[in-house]
Motif scaffolding. Structure first.
Motif, PDB file in Angstrom:
ATOM      1  N   ILE A  51      -4.536   5.164   2.289  1.00 27.22           N
ATOM      2  CA  ILE A  51      -3.080   5.043   2.277  1.00 27.22           C
ATOM      3  C   ILE A  51      -2.702   3.933   1.296  1.00 27.22           C
ATOM      4  N   VAL A  52      -1.846   4.262   0.311  1.00 26.69           N
ATOM      5  CA  VAL A  52      -1.507   3.286  -0.727  1.00 26.69           C
ATOM      6  C   VAL A  52      -0.009   2.982  -0.824  1.00 26.69           C
ATOM      7  N   GLU A  53       0.829   3.712  -0.085  1.00 22.91           N
ATOM      8  CA  GLU A  53       2.276   3.463  -0.131  1.00 22.91           C
ATOM      9  C   GLU A  53       2.897   3.913   1.180  1.00 22.91           C
ATOM     10  N   PRO A 178      -6.159  -5.379   5.304  1.00 14.54           N
ATOM     11  CA  PRO A 178      -4.908  -5.561   4.550  1.00 14.54           C
ATOM     12  C   PRO A 178      -4.768  -6.954   3.948  1.00 14.54           C
ATOM     13  N   GLU A 179      -5.385  -7.948   4.580  1.00 16.10           N
ATOM     14  CA  GLU A 179      -5.296  -9.314   4.059  1.00 16.10           C
ATOM     15  C   GLU A 179      -5.922  -9.432   2.670  1.00 16.10           C
ATOM     16  N   SER A 180      -6.829  -8.509   2.341  1.00 17.24           N
ATOM     17  CA  SER A 180      -7.535  -8.581   1.057  1.00 17.24           C
ATOM     18  C   SER A 180      -6.821  -7.823  -0.050  1.00 17.24           C
ATOM     19  N   LEU A 181      -5.698  -7.167   0.257  1.00 17.13           N
ATOM     20  CA  LEU A 181      -5.047  -6.272  -0.693  1.00 17.13           C
ATOM     21  C   LEU A 181      -3.875  -6.944  -1.393  1.00 17.13           C
ATOM     22  N   ASP A 182      -3.580  -6.476  -2.594  1.00 15.97           N
ATOM     23  CA  ASP A 182      -2.434  -6.957  -3.372  1.00 15.97           C
ATOM     24  C   ASP A 182      -1.243  -6.061  -3.046  1.00 15.97           C
ATOM     25  N   ILE A 183      -0.483  -6.448  -2.028  1.00  6.98           N
ATOM     26  CA  ILE A 183       0.626  -5.647  -1.507  1.00  6.98           C
ATOM     27  C   ILE A 183       1.944  -6.178  -2.054  1.00  6.98           C
ATOM     28  N   VAL A 184       2.803  -5.247  -2.474  1.00  8.80           N
ATOM     29  CA  VAL A 184       4.154  -5.628  -2.896  1.00  8.80           C
ATOM     30  C   VAL A 184       5.169  -4.883  -2.038  1.00  8.80           C
ATOM     31  N   PRO A 201      13.777  -4.584   1.798  1.00  8.25           N
ATOM     32  CA  PRO A 201      12.482  -4.367   1.127  1.00  8.25           C
ATOM     33  C   PRO A 201      11.444  -3.809   2.089  1.00  8.25           C
ATOM     34  N   TRP A 202      11.666  -2.593   2.522  1.00 11.75           N
ATOM     35  CA  TRP A 202      10.838  -1.996   3.568  1.00 11.75           C
ATOM     36  C   TRP A 202       9.923  -0.890   3.040  1.00 11.75           C
ATOM     37  N   ARG A 203       9.737  -0.857   1.715  1.00 11.13           N
ATOM     38  CA  ARG A 203       8.695  -0.011   1.126  1.00 11.13           C
ATOM     39  C   ARG A 203       7.572  -0.921   0.660  1.00 11.13           C
ATOM     40  N   PHE A 204       6.346  -0.516   0.949  1.00  9.78           N
ATOM     41  CA  PHE A 204       5.188  -1.344   0.655  1.00  9.78           C
ATOM     42  C   PHE A 204       4.148  -0.502  -0.089  1.00  9.78           C
ATOM     43  N   TYR A 205       3.536  -1.086  -1.104  1.00  9.75           N
ATOM     44  CA  TYR A 205       2.499  -0.335  -1.813  1.00  9.75           C
ATOM     45  C   TYR A 205       1.495  -1.272  -2.449  1.00  9.75           C
ATOM     46  N   LEU A 206       0.375  -0.696  -2.873  1.00  9.41           N
ATOM     47  CA  LEU A 206      -0.674  -1.464  -3.524  1.00  9.41           C
ATOM     48  C   LEU A 206      -0.337  -1.604  -4.995  1.00  9.41           C
ATOM     49  N   LYS A 207      -0.178  -2.825  -5.443  1.00 12.22           N
ATOM     50  CA  LYS A 207       0.221  -3.097  -6.813  1.00 12.22           C
ATOM     51  C   LYS A 207      -0.780  -2.499  -7.802  1.00 12.22           C
ATOM     52  N   GLY A 208      -0.258  -1.738  -8.761  1.00 10.75           N
ATOM     53  CA  GLY A 208      -1.086  -1.181  -9.814  1.00 10.75           C
ATOM     54  C   GLY A 208      -1.855   0.066  -9.449  1.00 10.75           C
ATOM     55  N   ASN A 209      -1.722   0.551  -8.223  1.00 10.90           N
ATOM     56  CA  ASN A 209      -2.464   1.755  -7.847  1.00 10.90           C
ATOM     57  C   ASN A 209      -1.826   2.986  -8.493  1.00 10.90           C
ATOM     58  N   PRO A 210      -2.599   3.836  -9.186  1.00  8.55           N
ATOM     59  CA  PRO A 210      -2.018   4.953  -9.937  1.00  8.55           C
ATOM     60  C   PRO A 210      -1.504   6.094  -9.068  1.00  8.55           C
ATOM     61  N   TYR A 211      -1.805   6.088  -7.777  1.00  4.34           N
ATOM     62  CA  TYR A 211      -1.332   7.152  -6.893  1.00  4.34           C
ATOM     63  C   TYR A 211       0.051   6.855  -6.307  1.00  4.34           C
ATOM     64  N   VAL A 212       0.537   5.629  -6.461  1.00  7.70           N
ATOM     65  CA  VAL A 212       1.848   5.255  -5.927  1.00  7.70           C
ATOM     66  C   VAL A 212       2.937   6.106  -6.570  1.00  7.70           C
ATOM     67  N   SER A 213       3.911   6.523  -5.778  1.00  9.81           N
ATOM     68  CA  SER A 213       4.927   7.456  -6.279  1.00  9.81           C
ATOM     69  C   SER A 213       5.869   6.809  -7.280  1.00  9.81           C
ATOM     70  N   VAL A 214       6.351   5.614  -6.984  1.00  7.22           N
ATOM     71  CA  VAL A 214       7.295   4.916  -7.856  1.00  7.22           C
ATOM     72  C   VAL A 214       6.965   3.426  -7.828  1.00  7.22           C
ATOM     73  N   SER A 215       6.729   2.853  -8.999  1.00  9.13           N
ATOM     74  CA  SER A 215       6.515   1.413  -9.093  1.00  9.13           C
ATOM     75  C   SER A 215       7.834   0.744  -9.469  1.00  9.13           C
ATOM     76  N   GLN A 218      11.010  -4.651  -9.963  1.00  8.43           N
ATOM     77  CA  GLN A 218      11.539  -5.800  -9.230  1.00  8.43           C
ATOM     78  C   GLN A 218      10.768  -6.069  -7.931  1.00  8.43           C
ATOM     79  N   ALA A 219       9.694  -5.330  -7.700  1.00  6.74           N
ATOM     80  CA  ALA A 219       8.915  -5.508  -6.474  1.00  6.74           C
ATOM     81  C   ALA A 219       8.399  -6.938  -6.366  1.00  6.74           C
ATOM     82  N   GLN A 220       8.343  -7.423  -5.137  1.00  2.46           N
ATOM     83  CA  GLN A 220       7.897  -8.786  -4.872  1.00  2.46           C
ATOM     84  C   GLN A 220       6.620  -8.779  -4.037  1.00  2.46           C
ATOM     85  N   PRO A 221       5.783  -9.817  -4.198  1.00  3.26           N
ATOM     86  CA  PRO A 221       4.577  -9.888  -3.360  1.00  3.26           C
ATOM     87  C   PRO A 221       4.938  -9.902  -1.883  1.00  3.26           C
TER      88      PRO A 221
END
Length: 225
Positions: A51-53, A178-184, A201-215, A218-221
């Motif tokens: 799960i990436v987003e 999850p603590e090890s992941l780069d989440i935005v 800001p209630w959408r969460f995803y793995l930064k830079g993951n190519p499967y994410v639907s929309v990057s 303005q996303a924040q850590p």
């Protein structure tokens, strides 16, 4: 298509997700579901995805939620189940969306799974076959709620099943910490009707993951608490 996930081997003894996570409010559960493994059992074998987003829909007060105002209908009733239930609904008359119900009985919280990443080459190939379309980039395969549901053959027949049963058609297994992941975090997609809740800001995803639907530029850590 070769999956991006470097640790793409199925573990020897997969463990189901800790039940405590399903008891959390959606806004807390959504980032913690990132990195976990969604399992779909089919006649062609099991498919495992990372799960990436995710998006959280936070109960009766959230104007973006189907259950806003504690609205109970034939469609939303499953959202009032104890955490761990599967909520599948149809949008635009053609796209299914997969959600994880969280929180306690009668507290209608849900997390929308927006994107997944196949764990192995075989998972990717089977998902592409189910999609039945040309896959030119990773997000074409499973970057978006409707895409991932088609890639995993998820429809309303799976509504009101459970994620926390090892032999069910859908389950979630422990994956990355999850603590090890780069989440935005960023606002949810296409919910202008949610008024003051639309920008949360209630959408969460793995930064830079190519499967994410929309990057979102303005996303924040996001930091887990």
């Amino acid at each position: 298509m070769k999956p991006n996930h470097s640790a793409g081997l199925e573990p020897d003894a997969p463990q189901l997700l800790q039940p405590e996570l399903y008891k959390l409010p959606a806004v807390d559960a959504a980032p913690r579901l990132l990195g976990q493994h969604l399992v779909r059992r089919t006649e062609d074998g099991d498919i495992r995805c990372r799960i990436v987003e995710t998006e959280s829909y936070g109960g009766a007060e959230d104007k973006g939620s189907h259950a806003y105002g504690s609205r109970r209908t034939a469609r939303t009733e499953v959202m009032f189940s104890a955490g761990g239930a599967v909520y599948v609904y149809l949008i635009y008359g053609m796209y299914h969306c997969l959600n994880v119900v969280t929180a306690a009985q009668d507290e209608p919280h849900a997390v929308l799974i927006r994107a997944v990443e196949p764990l192995t080459e075989r998972d990717a190939e089977l998902m592409a076959a189910y999609r039945g379309v040309a896959v030119r980039k990773p997000s074409d395969l499973s970057g978006g709620p409707g895409k991932l549901c088609r890639a995993l053959r998820i429809d309303k027949s799976l509504n009101n099943t459970r994620f926390d049963l090892p032999e069910g058609p859908l389950s979630i297994e422990q994956g990355d910490d999850p603590e090890s992941l780069d989440i935005v975090e960023a606002p949810r997609i296409n919910i202008p009707y949610a008024e003051e809740y639309a920008g949360r800001p209630w959408r969460f995803y793995l930064k830079g993951n190519p499967y994410v639907s929309v990057s979102d530029p303005q996303a924040q850590p996001h930091r887990l608490v």
